[in-house]
Design a protein around this motif. Sequence first.
Motif, mmCIF file in Angstrom:
data_model
loop_
_atom_site.group_PDB
_atom_site.id
_atom_site.type_symbol
_atom_site.label_atom_id
_atom_site.label_comp_id
_atom_site.label_asym_id
_atom_site.label_seq_id
_atom_site.Cartn_x
_atom_site.Cartn_y
_atom_site.Cartn_z
ATOM 1 N N SER A 1 0.825 -1.216 0.000
ATOM 2 C CA SER A 1 0.000 0.000 0.000
ATOM 3 C C SER A 1 0.854 1.259 0.000
ATOM 4 N N GLU B 1 0.803 4.003 -3.197
ATOM 5 C CA GLU B 1 0.095 5.214 -2.763
ATOM 6 C C GLU B 1 0.091 6.322 -3.819
ATOM 7 N N GLU C 1 -2.911 6.594 -6.251
ATOM 8 C CA GLU C 1 -4.212 7.038 -5.751
ATOM 9 C C GLU C 1 -5.362 6.151 -6.220
ATOM 10 N N LEU C 2 -5.184 4.847 -6.086
ATOM 11 C CA LEU C 2 -6.230 3.894 -6.457
ATOM 12 C C LEU C 2 -7.312 3.873 -5.386
ATOM 13 N N ASP C 3 -8.546 3.605 -5.800
ATOM 14 C CA ASP C 3 -9.603 3.458 -4.796
ATOM 15 C C ASP C 3 -9.421 2.110 -4.095
ATOM 16 N N ASN C 4 -10.136 1.906 -3.008
ATOM 17 C CA ASN C 4 -9.958 0.706 -2.188
ATOM 18 C C ASN C 4 -10.212 -0.587 -2.954
ATOM 19 N N THR C 5 -11.198 -0.594 -3.827
ATOM 20 C CA THR C 5 -11.489 -1.799 -4.611
ATOM 21 C C THR C 5 -10.334 -2.118 -5.550
ATOM 22 N N ALA C 6 -9.821 -1.109 -6.223
ATOM 23 C CA ALA C 6 -8.697 -1.316 -7.141
ATOM 24 C C ALA C 6 -7.454 -1.768 -6.380
ATOM 25 N N LYS C 7 -7.211 -1.185 -5.198
ATOM 26 C CA LYS C 7 -6.064 -1.603 -4.376
ATOM 27 C C LYS C 7 -6.176 -3.068 -3.986
ATOM 28 N N LYS C 8 -7.359 -3.468 -3.536
ATOM 29 C CA LYS C 8 -7.566 -4.858 -3.121
ATOM 30 C C LYS C 8 -7.379 -5.805 -4.306
ATOM 31 N N HIS D 1 -6.458 3.883 -13.367
ATOM 32 C CA HIS D 1 -7.275 4.920 -12.705
ATOM 33 C C HIS D 1 -7.534 6.111 -13.560
#
Length: 149
Positions: free
Chosen positions: A89, A93, A96-103, A149
Amino acid sequence: MNISLARNLNVDAMAIYYYFSNKNALLEAITVSLIGEIHQPKEQTDWQDELHLLCVSYLRLLNTYTGLLETLLSMTSQGPADIFTERFSMIIEPLELDNTAKKNALDLLADYLHGFSLALHCNPSHELDISEYIKGPLSFYCLALKYSH
């Protein structure tokens, strides 16, 4: 395991349980300690280089300790996974991915790394430079992240 460990530490096997409530707690502590050795990202550096270093260090650790991957995957605790997740993470950082994209990005990368590690263990006689071998697939992955993104 505890008897062998106690023998190597030159202590009574029951003494180990003074510090650890059970075998799983001991196993988690050892696993967290090992995973803590993976690459610690540096701020203000190229995220792709940092991700490459993180992945290579993780794969080398899994390759060094036979059975570590199986232990990680069978654990109910999230401690060891949290270390990798936190470092991942930190690296991504700037994207700036949203939480769904990060997961999704983390899940895909973890599956790739675990599959790669498993393949290494299935063919232990095959020596390869992990850093060079994953460079192409990881570059493709980074390209996908960059434009997601």
